[in-house]
Write a protein that holds these residues in place. Structure first.
Motif, PDB file in Angstrom:
ATOM      1  N   SER A 175       0.845  -1.205   0.000  1.00  0.00           N
ATOM      2  CA  SER A 175       0.000   0.000   0.000  1.00  0.00           C
ATOM      3  C   SER A 175       0.872   1.244   0.000  1.00  0.00           C
ATOM      4  O   SER A 175       0.866   2.061   0.948  1.00  0.00           O
ATOM      5  N   TRP A 176       1.652   1.384  -1.067  1.00  0.00           N
ATOM      6  CA  TRP A 176       2.528   2.534  -1.245  1.00  0.00           C
ATOM      7  C   TRP A 176       2.497   2.967  -2.709  1.00  0.00           C
ATOM      8  O   TRP A 176       2.244   2.168  -3.603  1.00  0.00           O
ATOM      9  N   HIS A 177       2.771   4.228  -2.935  1.00  0.00           N
ATOM     10  CA  HIS A 177       2.881   4.717  -4.307  1.00  0.00           C
ATOM     11  C   HIS A 177       3.846   5.902  -4.353  1.00  0.00           C
ATOM     12  O   HIS A 177       4.205   6.466  -3.305  1.00  0.00           O
ATOM     13  N   LEU A 178       4.280   6.237  -5.557  1.00  0.00           N
ATOM     14  CA  LEU A 178       5.249   7.318  -5.755  1.00  0.00           C
ATOM     15  C   LEU A 178       4.554   8.546  -6.324  1.00  0.00           C
ATOM     16  O   LEU A 178       3.626   8.446  -7.117  1.00  0.00           O
ATOM     17  N   ARG A 179       5.038   9.702  -5.902  1.00  0.00           N
ATOM     18  CA  ARG A 179       4.550  10.975  -6.428  1.00  0.00           C
ATOM     19  C   ARG A 179       5.727  11.861  -6.817  1.00  0.00           C
ATOM     20  O   ARG A 179       6.802  11.794  -6.231  1.00  0.00           O
ATOM     21  N   LYS A 180       5.490  12.711  -7.807  1.00  0.00           N
ATOM     22  CA  LYS A 180       6.461  13.746  -8.146  1.00  0.00           C
ATOM     23  C   LYS A 180       6.356  14.884  -7.145  1.00  0.00           C
ATOM     24  O   LYS A 180       5.410  14.963  -6.353  1.00  0.00           O
ATOM     25  N   THR A 181       7.319  15.778  -7.182  1.00  0.00           N
ATOM     26  CA  THR A 181       7.283  16.984  -6.354  1.00  0.00           C
ATOM     27  C   THR A 181       7.127  18.196  -7.257  1.00  0.00           C
ATOM     28  O   THR A 181       7.614  18.214  -8.393  1.00  0.00           O
ATOM     29  N   ASP A 182       6.434  19.217  -6.741  1.00  0.00           N
ATOM     30  CA  ASP A 182       6.271  20.440  -7.519  1.00  0.00           C
ATOM     31  C   ASP A 182       7.456  21.371  -7.291  1.00  0.00           C
ATOM     32  O   ASP A 182       8.452  20.992  -6.653  1.00  0.00           O
ATOM     33  N   TRP A 183       7.331  22.613  -7.735  1.00  0.00           N
ATOM     34  CA  TRP A 183       8.464  23.549  -7.676  1.00  0.00           C
ATOM     35  C   TRP A 183       8.851  23.923  -6.242  1.00  0.00           C
ATOM     36  O   TRP A 183       9.988  24.358  -5.988  1.00  0.00           O
ATOM     37  N   CYS A 184       7.919  23.766  -5.291  1.00  0.00           N
ATOM     38  CA  CYS A 184       8.264  24.062  -3.896  1.00  0.00           C
ATOM     39  C   CYS A 184       8.451  22.766  -3.084  1.00  0.00           C
ATOM     40  O   CYS A 184       8.294  22.779  -1.868  1.00  0.00           O
ATOM     41  N   TYR A 185       8.729  21.659  -3.784  1.00  0.00           N
ATOM     42  CA  TYR A 185       9.054  20.366  -3.177  1.00  0.00           C
ATOM     43  C   TYR A 185       7.908  19.809  -2.330  1.00  0.00           C
ATOM     44  O   TYR A 185       8.121  19.132  -1.321  1.00  0.00           O
ATOM     45  N   GLU A 186       6.677  20.093  -2.729  1.00  0.00           N
ATOM     46  CA  GLU A 186       5.516  19.493  -2.099  1.00  0.00           C
ATOM     47  C   GLU A 186       4.971  18.383  -2.987  1.00  0.00           C
ATOM     48  O   GLU A 186       5.321  18.294  -4.163  1.00  0.00           O
ATOM     49  N   ALA A 187       4.124  17.535  -2.406  1.00  0.00           N
ATOM     50  CA  ALA A 187       3.606  16.379  -3.144  1.00  0.00           C
ATOM     51  C   ALA A 187       2.825  16.829  -4.370  1.00  0.00           C
ATOM     52  O   ALA A 187       1.941  17.694  -4.276  1.00  0.00           O
TER      53      ALA A 187
END
Length: 386
Positions: A28-40
Motif C-alpha cells: 500500500s505505497w505509491h510514488l509521487r512527483k514533487t512540484d516547484w516548492c518540493y511538495e507532493a
C-alpha cells in the motif's frame, strides 16, 4: 534517501527497490512527483512506464506515499459521471464570416495552442484553398447529464474562444475528432452527452456558423462545391442540408443539389470525393437486383457501398450545360495519387530488400532440406440435403 537506478527501470520496479531499501512491508505505497516548492505533486499512475518515458532525470525528487495508488483524474470524473473533453477550433476551407477574431483580421497567428493541419480534410478537393486546421482551445469538465448546448456554452467560456465573435451557442457546430479531422456530427443541441456515447478519450471540435442551425435527425450535412468551367478546380465549399425523409437515393440527392444550384436536374452531374484516395465517384442510380433465395429487391441506399455517404462528405457538382466530360479530378488529386504511388513503391522495394537479406542468411546457414511427402489422390463427396 538517495538511490541509484537505471533510467530504463519501470515505476513499479523503482517502488519495489525503495521499499526494500527502507524495509517497509506491504504493497500500500505509491510514488509521487514533487512540484516547484518540493511538495507532493501528481502520483505516477503509469507503473509500467520507465523513468525516462516519464521525464524523470537524475537529481529529481520522488516522494514515497503510504496508501493505494489513486485512480487518474479522468477515471474519477468518469466514475462520478463527468467527462474531461479537449476542445478544438475547426475552420473549414474558404470560409469567412463575423466570427473572425481580431488576430485573423490583422493576419495574425492562430488564437492559442498547437495547430493540426489536415492533409486531406473533408471539403477540400480543390487546390486553390488553404488547408483546414484544428487549433487547440483547452479542456472542459462537464457532466454527462449535460446537453450538447450546455457543452457549447461552457466551451465559449474558454479564454481562447473569447477572441472570436460568437453570438450564441446556436452559432457553433460540434464534431467529434478522429485521426486529426472532424468525424461524427453531434446534431441535437438538447440531447444529453451520455446519449451520444462519448468515450473517455473523445475530443470535440467546434465549427463557427454564419447563422443559427437546428438539424433534425434525418438531415444530412454535405459540403458541395461547383466545378469551375474550363478549369480542374472547384469553387468554395457551401453547406447543404439534405432531408433524407424521402430516402437515401441518388435521385433525391440530385434533386436537392439541383434546387440549391438553380439548375435543371438533368443538366448536372454529381460525385462524392474520397480524400484518402484522391478519387471521385459519380453518384447515379443503379438498377435494383434480386437475390435467388429471398426474391427480394435490393434497395438503393447511398449510406451503403460504394458511397458510404455521411455528414461532412464533399459533393462535386458539374454543370453539363458548360462541360460534359466525366472528369471530376483536380491537379491536387493527381499529385496526391502520384505521392501515394511513390510511397507504395518505396515500401515494396524495402520489403524486397528484407526478403533478400533473410534468404541470404537462410542459404548461408545450410539448413537441412525438408523431405517431400509423396503425392496422394483426394476424393471429396458432397451430400445432398434437399
Amino acid at each position: 534517501m538517495e538511490i541509484i537506478v537505471e533510467e530504463t527501470i519501470t515505476v513499479r520496479d523503482c517502488l519495489k527497490i525503495m521499499l526494500e531499501k527502507l524495509g517497509l512491508p506491504g504493497d500500500s505505497w505509491h510514488l509521487r512527483k514533487t512540484d516547484w516548492c518540493y511538495e507532493a505533486g501528481e502520483p505516477l499512475h503509469e507503473e509500467d512506464a520507465t523513468l525516462k518515458e516519464l521525464m524523470i532525470y537524475s537529481g529529481d525528487t520522488l516522494l514515497l506515499i503510504e496508501g493505494k495508488l489513486p485512480p487518474p483524474l479522468s477515471e474519477m470524473l468518469r466514475f462520478q459521471g463527468f467527462l474531461k473533453v479537449p476542445i478544438w477550433w475547426y475552420q473549414p476551407h474558404g470560409c469567412a464570416g463575423p466570427w473572425r477574431s481580431h488576430q485573423d483580421q490583422t493576419n495574425g497567428p492562430p488564437p492559442q495552442g498547437g495547430v493540426w493541419g489536415a492533409s486531406a480534410t473533408q471539403g477540400a478537393p480543390g487546390d486553390t484553398y488553404a488547408e483546414a486546421s484544428l487549433s487547440y482551445l483547452g479542456d472542459i469538465e462537464i457532466s454527462d447529464d449535460a446537453t450538447l448546448a450546455e457543452l457549447k456554452s461552457q466551451a465559449m467560456t474558454l479564454p481562447s474562444v473569447s477572441e472570436f465573435f460568437i453570438p450564441s451557442p446556436a452559432f457553433l457546430r460540434a464534431w467529434t475528432v478522429e485521426s486529426k479531422r472532424p468525424s461524427r456530427l453531434l446534431r441535437i443541441n438538447q440531447q444529453q452527452l451520455r446519449e451520444y456515447k462519448l468515450g473517455r478519450r473523445t475530443e470535440i471540435c467546434l465549427e463557427p456558423l454564419q447563422k443559427e442551425e437546428n438539424l433534425g435527425p434525418q438531415d444530412v450535412l454535405l459540403r458541395i462545391q461547383r466545378r469551375l468551367p474550363g478549369e480542374r478546380a472547384y469553387g468554395p465549399p457551401v453547406d447543404l442540408v439534405w432531408d433524407t425523409a424521402l430516402g437515401w437515393t441518388a435521385s433525391t440527392l440530385q434533386r436537392r443539389v439541383a434546387d440549391c444550384c438553380s439548375l435543371p436536374v438533368e443538366k448536372i452531374e454529381i460525385a462524392k470525393y474520397f480524400p484518402e484516395k484522391f478519387e471521385w465517384l459519380p453518384v447515379s442510380s443503379w438498377s435494383q437486383q434480386t437475390t435467388k433465395r429471398k426474391k427480394k429487391k435490393k434497395q438503393e441506399n447511398l449510406q451503403g457501398a460504394p458511397y458510404y455517404l455521411k455528414d461532412g462528405d464533399t459533393i462535386g457538382i458539374k454543370n453539363l450545360l458548360v462541360e460534359d466530360d466525366g472528369d471530376f479530378s483536380t491537379d491536387r488529386d493527381d499529385a496526391g495519387k502520384e505521392k501515394q504511388k511513390q510511397l507504395a513503391l518505396g515500401g515494396r522495394k524495402s520489403q524486397e530488400v528484407l526478403r533478400g537479406q533473410s534468404s541470404s542468411v537462410v542459404s548461408g546457414a545450410e539448413l537441412p532440406g525438408r523431405p517431400q511427402r509423396p503425392e496422394a489422390s483426394l476424393s471429396i463427396h458432397v451430400g445432398s440435403f434437399r
